[in-house]
Write a protein that holds these residues in place. Structure first.
Motif, PDB file in Angstrom:
ATOM      1  N   LEU A   1     -24.353  -8.990  23.106  1.00 21.69           N
ATOM      2  CA  LEU A   1     -25.417 -10.000  23.254  1.00 21.69           C
ATOM      3  C   LEU A   1     -25.672 -10.321  24.725  1.00 21.69           C
ATOM      4  CD1 LEU A   1     -24.618 -12.460  20.325  1.00 21.69           C
ATOM      5  CD2 LEU A   1     -26.633 -11.024  20.578  1.00 21.69           C
ATOM      6  N   VAL A   2     -24.583 -10.525  25.499  1.00 24.02           N
ATOM      7  CA  VAL A   2     -24.749 -10.831  26.927  1.00 24.02           C
ATOM      8  C   VAL A   2     -25.461  -9.666  27.623  1.00 24.02           C
ATOM      9  CG1 VAL A   2     -23.519 -11.201  29.107  1.00 24.02           C
ATOM     10  CG2 VAL A   2     -22.808 -12.437  27.089  1.00 24.02           C
TER      11      VAL A   2
ATOM     12  N   ILE B   1     -29.158  -9.643  26.665  1.00 23.14           N
ATOM     13  CA  ILE B   1     -29.908 -10.716  27.347  1.00 23.14           C
ATOM     14  C   ILE B   1     -30.165 -10.330  28.808  1.00 23.14           C
ATOM     15  CG2 ILE B   1     -29.731 -13.110  28.188  1.00 23.14           C
ATOM     16  CD1 ILE B   1     -28.126 -13.706  25.606  1.00 23.14           C
ATOM     17  N   LEU B   2     -29.089  -9.864  29.487  1.00 22.06           N
ATOM     18  CA  LEU B   2     -29.232  -9.504  30.904  1.00 22.06           C
ATOM     19  C   LEU B   2     -30.223  -8.343  31.088  1.00 22.06           C
ATOM     20  CD1 LEU B   2     -25.703  -9.539  32.607  1.00 22.06           C
ATOM     21  CD2 LEU B   2     -27.649 -10.998  33.085  1.00 22.06           C
TER      22      LEU B   2
ATOM     23  N   TYR C   1     -33.817  -9.450  30.445  1.00 23.68           N
ATOM     24  CA  TYR C   1     -34.263 -10.305  31.554  1.00 23.68           C
ATOM     25  C   TYR C   1     -34.519  -9.442  32.798  1.00 23.68           C
ATOM     26  CZ  TYR C   1     -34.209 -14.118  34.951  1.00 23.68           C
ATOM     27  OH  TYR C   1     -34.547 -14.998  35.958  1.00 23.68           O
TER      28      TYR C   1
ATOM     29  N   LEU D   1     -36.626 -11.870  43.226  1.00 23.33           N
ATOM     30  CA  LEU D   1     -35.268 -12.275  42.814  1.00 23.33           C
ATOM     31  C   LEU D   1     -34.209 -11.303  43.345  1.00 23.33           C
ATOM     32  CD1 LEU D   1     -34.473 -14.515  40.761  1.00 23.33           C
ATOM     33  CD2 LEU D   1     -34.461 -12.763  39.005  1.00 23.33           C
TER      34      LEU D   1
ATOM     35  N   ARG E   1     -31.983 -10.366  47.418  1.00 23.40           N
ATOM     36  CA  ARG E   1     -30.598 -10.633  47.843  1.00 23.40           C
ATOM     37  C   ARG E   1     -29.639  -9.516  47.443  1.00 23.40           C
ATOM     38  NH1 ARG E   1     -28.945 -15.991  44.791  1.00 23.40           N
ATOM     39  NH2 ARG E   1     -30.962 -16.756  45.390  1.00 23.40           N
ATOM     40  N   THR E   2     -30.062  -8.624  46.567  1.00 29.00           N
ATOM     41  CA  THR E   2     -29.164  -7.518  46.177  1.00 29.00           C
ATOM     42  C   THR E   2     -29.687  -6.186  46.704  1.00 29.00           C
ATOM     43  OG1 THR E   2     -30.345  -7.243  44.089  1.00 29.00           O
ATOM     44  CG2 THR E   2     -28.423  -8.673  44.056  1.00 29.00           C
ATOM     45  N   GLY E   3     -30.469  -6.227  47.772  1.00 27.65           N
ATOM     46  CA  GLY E   3     -31.012  -4.993  48.350  1.00 27.65           C
ATOM     47  C   GLY E   3     -32.032  -4.345  47.428  1.00 27.65           C
TER      48      GLY E   3
ATOM     49  N   VAL F   1     -32.086  -4.052  44.288  1.00 31.08           N
ATOM     50  CA  VAL F   1     -31.538  -3.351  43.119  1.00 31.08           C
ATOM     51  C   VAL F   1     -31.607  -4.318  41.934  1.00 31.08           C
ATOM     52  CG1 VAL F   1     -29.509  -2.199  42.148  1.00 31.08           C
ATOM     53  CG2 VAL F   1     -29.954  -2.071  44.609  1.00 31.08           C
TER      54      VAL F   1
ATOM     55  N   VAL G   1     -30.047  -5.596  39.481  1.00 35.66           N
ATOM     56  CA  VAL G   1     -28.669  -5.629  38.975  1.00 35.66           C
ATOM     57  C   VAL G   1     -28.584  -6.161  37.547  1.00 35.66           C
ATOM     58  CG1 VAL G   1     -27.368  -5.699  41.120  1.00 35.66           C
ATOM     59  CG2 VAL G   1     -28.369  -7.789  40.242  1.00 35.66           C
ATOM     60  N   ASN G   2     -29.526  -7.018  37.180  1.00 36.89           N
ATOM     61  CA  ASN G   2     -29.491  -7.554  35.810  1.00 36.89           C
ATOM     62  C   ASN G   2     -29.685  -6.434  34.787  1.00 36.89           C
ATOM     63  OD1 ASN G   2     -28.973 -10.278  36.243  1.00 36.89           O
ATOM     64  ND2 ASN G   2     -31.117 -10.724  36.688  1.00 36.89           N
TER      65      ASN G   2
ATOM     66  N   TRP H   1     -26.502  -3.849  35.096  1.00 36.00           N
ATOM     67  CA  TRP H   1     -25.238  -4.394  34.581  1.00 36.00           C
ATOM     68  C   TRP H   1     -25.381  -4.783  33.104  1.00 36.00           C
ATOM     69  CZ3 TRP H   1     -20.841  -3.161  36.273  1.00 36.00           C
ATOM     70  CH2 TRP H   1     -19.701  -3.856  35.929  1.00 36.00           C
TER      71      TRP H   1
ATOM     72  N   LEU I   1     -22.840  -3.593  30.165  1.00 34.59           N
ATOM     73  CA  LEU I   1     -22.159  -4.528  29.253  1.00 34.59           C
ATOM     74  C   LEU I   1     -22.557  -4.276  27.801  1.00 34.59           C
ATOM     75  CD1 LEU I   1     -22.159  -7.951  31.152  1.00 34.59           C
ATOM     76  CD2 LEU I   1     -20.432  -6.157  31.131  1.00 34.59           C
TER      77      LEU I   1
ATOM     78  N   LEU J   1     -23.429 -19.115  25.244  1.00 34.36           N
ATOM     79  CA  LEU J   1     -22.977 -18.040  24.360  1.00 34.36           C
ATOM     80  C   LEU J   1     -21.456 -17.878  24.449  1.00 34.36           C
ATOM     81  CD1 LEU J   1     -24.652 -16.023  22.641  1.00 34.36           C
ATOM     82  CD2 LEU J   1     -24.246 -14.350  24.416  1.00 34.36           C
TER      83      LEU J   1
ATOM     84  N   ILE K   1     -21.952  -5.238  44.735  1.00 34.74           N
ATOM     85  CA  ILE K   1     -23.108  -5.699  45.522  1.00 34.74           C
ATOM     86  C   ILE K   1     -22.659  -6.057  46.945  1.00 34.74           C
ATOM     87  CG2 ILE K   1     -24.915  -7.482  45.721  1.00 34.74           C
ATOM     88  CD1 ILE K   1     -24.798  -7.703  42.631  1.00 34.74           C
TER      89      ILE K   1
ATOM     90  N   ASN L   1     -23.917  -4.359  50.386  1.00 35.72           N
ATOM     91  CA  ASN L   1     -24.566  -5.129  51.453  1.00 35.72           C
ATOM     92  C   ASN L   1     -23.900  -5.023  52.817  1.00 35.72           C
ATOM     93  OD1 ASN L   1     -26.997  -7.075  50.825  1.00 35.72           O
ATOM     94  ND2 ASN L   1     -25.841  -6.724  48.947  1.00 35.72           N
TER      95      ASN L   1
END
Lengths: 85, 610
Positions: free
Chosen positions: A15-16, A19-20, A23, A32, A35-37, A39, A41-42, A45, A49, B17, B214, B218
């Motif tokens: 589920l996590v 959702i990630l 999103y 958004l 800050r992660t270059g 990428v 990441v959501n 990753w 997961l 959750l 990350i 960086n």
């Protein structure tokens, strides 16, 4: 214990992850990720997961089903059996 | 300090959750809690891999994640000694040599083992001091978590939205963690605590691994990290020949004896907080495997908790940035303002601010003092976007709750079996003790909350408590070592040894002082006979003195007394216990083979990062 931990743990990470990933997919290219270059990441990753969670869940389910298929252990009494039959 | 942490609905959803699953596990396990053995000992029926991960996770309190990140930022890779010297050898020792006695003796707790091996008074001393320590340790975790939530302003947005005063955040954070931990332990006992510890372990990896990736990305990968840090930061053994040539201020002997032997063996081999998870497994062979399985992730944990500290120091220090963009022909200037603490810090580690005046704290040379405890949280807030931020913060909260839960289950077992059943109410029904275990959980949580509130009123109470715990814990390993490996050790020897060890620890602390510290909480409260280069060196030597005093006094007193008959010591002392036949005939499946592999791996890690 009758509850295989891999089932709730797998379910939670599935589920996590979902959702990630959703999103991350919806916010692709957003500021958004400055800050992660840049990428997403959501999304990345989230997929990791999701796969991990699903794997755990399926392993847990398989082992539970295997246990259910096994015949119940018969408790063997220590008393000597009567001869004959 | 930090501005408002902007949590979005997606972050809250992930956090929610997690809480639902944690409590859900407790609810699902409730129906299996029929006897006190189910509740306190998880029915002695859990698989080794679950207990192994819980064995490691029970130790993952506030001190571990926040503290090791802070230490990584302050001392660099030398912090890895707390893992590769200060944990793995002891975990191998307890698995191979001590677990057969804990598990095989059928004792339900570590204090009960002491009663079987020695006598009632030794058990009572250990049970009472342990019960007090678990409650206080759980309170320390609770307090640290509430303070961190307050400092990072995690709930500020929510409180503002609901129109609630921000001053309530501390109370809300404490109440939230108390209700969740109480909920799942009350319902599912030790099984629930162990299951949740494994869940928390997985969550900590899921939340912290992307942070490392990350962060590394960086700073330009490993090469960028090397270029950004002084060389000493990336070596664990450099300058260890002498206390004055390394950042820890400890020489190799003090490190190996103090941390690698006395402190680490004292914790991993005798603390019921971790031992209880190994004793919850289904066979003695598996109980021996539990600490060994735990040692595998433990060995690589510096990657998750120490490396972020290094990355925080290596990152660029944030400063005010003004960007110009042209929107519909007009120039739009946007300025990102960073707080003074962040701008005055080093990398992403902010400077320390005085909570009363809000001013930056300066050291003796007039430079801003760094708040190393915020190394990991500030890295998390700096790099994680919404979504991953929710996961990272949940992992951080999970680490605090994991530490609390282990202490609470250890408390309810020792209270019920070693204090209540032994001295207050003997011979009651099993259902009665099961009920008492549940209510002891409530009592333990309430006492933890009281401790946490006491900490808000008295500045130094946490430091003082930890100091007292170190006096009580330092000599413990000598008692177990003699008890398990020398059949001549008597109950009187063990008891007087423990008292002598604690007294020696107090005396050593009272007579020595680290350089640049003032007499008081740091030592020297009797007289200053010796100065140590650092706090850490003083701690290690306090432990060495305590262990030695306990060892010598226990032997001398035992030689003057009458030992227990050998028939009563079978299963409790090494020389009198027949070796159990291994379940596995294949040599490579035996715990001993895994132990040799672990030792080889830890030697290799020390050599690679020397």
């Amino acid at each position: 214990m009758n509850l295989d931990l891999r089932i709730p743990m797998g379910l939670m990470f599935t589920l996590v992850g979902l959702i990630l990933a959703l999103y991350g997919w919806a916010t692709q290219g957003s500021a958004l990720y400055a800050r992660t270059g840049n990428v997403d990441v959501n999304l990345l990753w989230g997929i990791v997961l999701f796969v991990f969670g699903l794997g755990m869940f399926l392993l847990g389910r398989r082992s539970e089903q295997k246990l259910r298929r096994q015949p119940r252990k018969v408790v063997v009494s220590n008393r000597p059996r009567p001869h004959g039959h | 300090m930090f501005g408002h942490t902007q949590l979005t609905a997606i972050d809250w959803l992930i956090m929610l959750l997690y809480f639902v699953f944690v409590l859900g596990i407790g609810v699902a396990l409730k129906r299996y809690m029929k006897t006190s053995k189910d509740f306190f000992q998880a029915g002695r029926a859990l698989p080794a891999w679950i207990c192994g991960l819980a064995f490691m996770s029970a130790n993952l309190g506030a001190q571990e994640v926040i503290g090791m990140g802070a230490s990584g930022a302050k001392y660099g890779l030398a912090t890895s000694h707390f893992y590769w010297i200060g944990a793995i050898p002891a975990m191998v020792f307890v698995g191979i040599f001590m677990m057969p006695f804990y598990y095989g003796s059928k004792a339900r707790s570590v204090p009960e083992f002491l009663r079987l091996r020695f006598d009632e008074k030794t058990r009572a001393l250990n049970a009472c001091s342990f019960a007090v320590m678990t409650v206080f340790s759980s309170g320390i975790s609770m307090y640290a978590m509430a303070r961190l939530i307050q400092t990072l302003h995690i709930f500020d947005g929510l409180f503002v939205m609901l129109g609630l005063p921000l001053g309530w955040i501390f109370h809300f954070s404490m109440l939230l963690s108390a209700i969740i931990v109480l909920g799942y332990i009350f319902l599912g006992g030790l099984t629930s605590a162990i299951y949740n510890e494994v869940l928390q372990f997985a969550l900590i990896i899921a939340g912290f691994l992307p942070l490392v990736l990350i962060g590394l990305h960086n700073v330009g990968g490993i090469h960028g990290l090397r270029a950004a840090l002084p060389a000493a930061y990336l070596h664990s053994w450099r300058g260890m020949e002498h206390a004055s040539t390394n950042p820890l201020g400890v020489d190799a002997f003090g490190l190996a004896m103090g941390l690698g032997f006395v402190l680490s063996f004292g914790y991993w081999c005798t603390d019921f907080l971790v031992i209880q998870t190994a004793m919850a497994t289904d066979t003695q062979e598996n109980a021996r495997r539990v600490p060994l399985i735990a040692a595998i992730p433990k060995m690589f944990f510096p990657l998750l908790v120490i490396l972020p500290g290094l990355l925080a120091i290596a990152a660029t220090t944030p400063h005010n940035v003004t960007t110009e963009t042209v929107v519909n022909g007009a120039i739009v200037r946007q300025t990102t303002v960073v707080s003074k603490a962040e701008a005055e810090g080093r990398g992403l580690v902010p400077a320390k601010t005085d909570p009363l005046t809000g001013k930056i704290v300066l050291d003796a040379s007039g430079k801003p003092e760094l708040d190393y405890d915020l190394a990991i949280p500030s890295l998390l807030l700096h790099y994680f976007p919404s979504g991953l931020l929710g996961l990272g913060l949940t992992a951080l909260l999970a680490s605090f709750m994991s530490g609390m839960a282990g202490n609470v289950t250890a408390f309810n077992t020792v209270w019920t079996y070693d204090i209540y059943q032994s001295y207050l109410h003997k011979g009651a029904s099993d259902a009665h003790y099961l009920r008492m275990g549940r209510w002891a959980t409530v009592g333990g949580i309430l006492l933890s909350m009281a401790t946490a509130y006491a900490a808000t009123g008295f500045n130094n109470i946490m430091d003082t408590l930890q100091l007292v715990f170190s006096f009580v814990n330092a000599p413990l390993f000598a008692t177990f070592l003699l008890g398990m490996f020398w059949k001549r050790t008597t109950g009187n020897g063990a008891f007087t040894g423990l008292i002598a060890g604690t007294a020696a620890a107090m005396a050593h602390h009272g007579l020595t002082l680290p350089i640049e510290a003032h007499p008081g909480l740091h030592g020297g409260w009797i007289a200053v006979l010796h100065h140590y280069p650092s706090d850490m060196a003083q701690n290690f030597w306090t432990a060495i003195w305590a262990f030695s005093a306990n060892f010598v006094v226990a032997i001398v007193v035992s030689l003057f007394g009458q030992p227990k008959p050998e028939s009563e010591l079978v299963g409790l002392v090494h020389s009198l216990t027949p070796r159990a036949a291994s379940e596995q005939n294949l040599w490579w499946k035996r715990p001993e083979a895994l132990a040799v592999l672990l030792i080889g791996m830890v030697v290799a890690l020390n050599l690679i990062f020397r």
